[in-house]
Each structure stands twice: as C-alpha cells, then as structure tokens.
Write a protein that holds these residues in place. Structure first.
Motif, mmCIF file in Angstrom:
data_model
loop_
_atom_site.group_PDB
_atom_site.id
_atom_site.type_symbol
_atom_site.label_atom_id
_atom_site.label_comp_id
_atom_site.label_asym_id
_atom_site.label_seq_id
_atom_site.Cartn_x
_atom_site.Cartn_y
_atom_site.Cartn_z
ATOM 1 N N ASP A 156 68.606 5.910 18.089
ATOM 2 C CA ASP A 156 67.490 6.804 17.800
ATOM 3 C C ASP A 156 66.502 6.076 16.891
ATOM 4 N N PRO A 157 65.264 5.795 17.344
ATOM 5 C CA PRO A 157 64.303 5.084 16.510
ATOM 6 C C PRO A 157 63.954 5.828 15.222
ATOM 7 N N GLY A 158 64.265 7.120 15.150
ATOM 8 C CA GLY A 158 64.055 7.879 13.928
ATOM 9 C C GLY A 158 64.961 7.429 12.794
ATOM 10 N N ARG A 159 65.987 6.649 13.126
ATOM 11 C CA ARG A 159 66.894 6.112 12.100
ATOM 12 C C ARG A 159 66.273 4.950 11.339
ATOM 13 N N ALA A 218 54.608 -8.511 6.208
ATOM 14 C CA ALA A 218 54.380 -7.171 6.755
ATOM 15 C C ALA A 218 55.276 -6.169 6.049
ATOM 16 N N SER A 219 54.925 -4.922 6.185
ATOM 17 C CA SER A 219 55.760 -3.814 5.752
ATOM 18 C C SER A 219 56.336 -3.201 7.028
ATOM 19 N N VAL A 220 57.669 -3.031 7.075
ATOM 20 C CA VAL A 220 58.317 -2.575 8.303
ATOM 21 C C VAL A 220 59.272 -1.424 8.015
ATOM 22 N N TRP A 221 59.494 -0.592 9.038
ATOM 23 C CA TRP A 221 60.522 0.437 8.975
ATOM 24 C C TRP A 221 61.815 -0.166 9.512
ATOM 25 N N ALA A 222 62.931 0.133 8.858
ATOM 26 C CA ALA A 222 64.195 -0.499 9.227
ATOM 27 C C ALA A 222 65.370 0.454 9.042
ATOM 28 N N LEU A 223 66.456 0.104 9.699
ATOM 29 C CA LEU A 223 67.753 0.741 9.498
ATOM 30 C C LEU A 223 68.628 -0.287 8.797
ATOM 31 N N ARG A 258 61.915 -2.891 14.614
ATOM 32 C CA ARG A 258 61.250 -3.040 15.907
ATOM 33 C C ARG A 258 60.954 -4.518 16.118
ATOM 34 N N ARG A 259 60.934 -4.934 17.360
ATOM 35 C CA ARG A 259 60.756 -6.347 17.697
ATOM 36 C C ARG A 259 59.480 -6.923 17.103
ATOM 37 N N ARG A 260 59.611 -8.132 16.568
ATOM 38 C CA ARG A 260 58.491 -8.919 16.048
ATOM 39 C C ARG A 260 58.674 -10.343 16.561
ATOM 40 N N TYR A 299 64.084 -3.951 20.012
ATOM 41 C CA TYR A 299 64.552 -4.019 18.629
ATOM 42 C C TYR A 299 65.138 -5.390 18.338
ATOM 43 N N LEU A 300 65.212 -5.717 17.045
ATOM 44 C CA LEU A 300 65.911 -6.903 16.587
ATOM 45 C C LEU A 300 66.969 -6.460 15.586
ATOM 46 N N ALA A 301 68.140 -7.039 15.687
ATOM 47 C CA ALA A 301 69.223 -6.804 14.728
ATOM 48 C C ALA A 301 69.376 -8.077 13.913
#
Length: 111
Positions: free
Chosen positions: A7-10, A38-43, A69-71, A101-103
């Motif tokens: 879930d991308p909301g995570r 950059a500023s990114v949203w992450a889990l 998210r992929r960069r 996505y990237l892990a």
C-alpha cells in the motif's frame, strides 16, 4: 513484503535524501560531507540490531529496509536523514522489477 499487496499509503516517513560530496580540507586533501538531493516519503522498517564494543565504547548498529518511490539517482553510499538520525544506503534493489519502488538496505549507527 510482497509488492502485490504493498500500500503506497505506508510511505509515511518524511526523509531527506543526501549524497556524499568531497570538501577540500585546505591542505590538498578532501573530507566527505553530504548535500541534500530531495525530500522523499518512505517506509522505514527496522530489521536487526547488533551491539558491539569498539575502542572501549559500546556501539549499536541497526539495519533497516527503507522503501521509496523509484528514483534514477539513488545509489549505495548515499544516505537518508530523519532529524538527527542517519541511514547509510548499503544496497538498492527493485523488489519486483516493475520500476515502481526501490527497497534500500540501510545501516544506522550510534543511537
């Protein structure tokens, strides 16, 4: 974690992505500093903690998986920052090769 049920909301932690840059030390050499990319949203998911004694002091090394998210510019050696915490990127992978996505396997020291 399977990507099919991700879930991308995570991606709810706001992190700053930084890259290493050489800085002249004024004597012909260089030291390493970091600059924000950059500023990114992450889990952020903690995986393991290891306590060691180094030079007579106790240190804690914590391993995390950080999903973003992929960069195209994210590589090992960069780091994520959250407040006073620094997460050094040790590896980057596309978990399902979909390009969404990237892990990142990251190491946090000190705490």
């Amino acid at each position: 974690m399977g990507i099919a049920d991700f879930d991308p909301g995570r991606l709810s932690a706001r992190l700053v992505l930084e890259r290493p840059v050489p800085v002249s030390d004024g004597q012909g050499g260089a030291t390493e500093a970091f600059e924000a990319v950059a500023s990114v949203w992450a889990l952020v998911t903690p995986l393991a903690a290891k306590v060691e004694e180094r030079a007579g002091a106790e240190t804690v090394e914590i391993t995390h998986d950080i999903w973003v998210r992929r960069r195209g510019d994210l590589v090992s050696g960069m780091r994520f920052v959250k407040g006073l915490r620094h997460f050094t990127v040790e590896s980057v992978r596309d978990p399902d090769e979909s390009g969404r996505y990237l892990a990142c396997r990251c190491r946090e020291e000190g705490r």
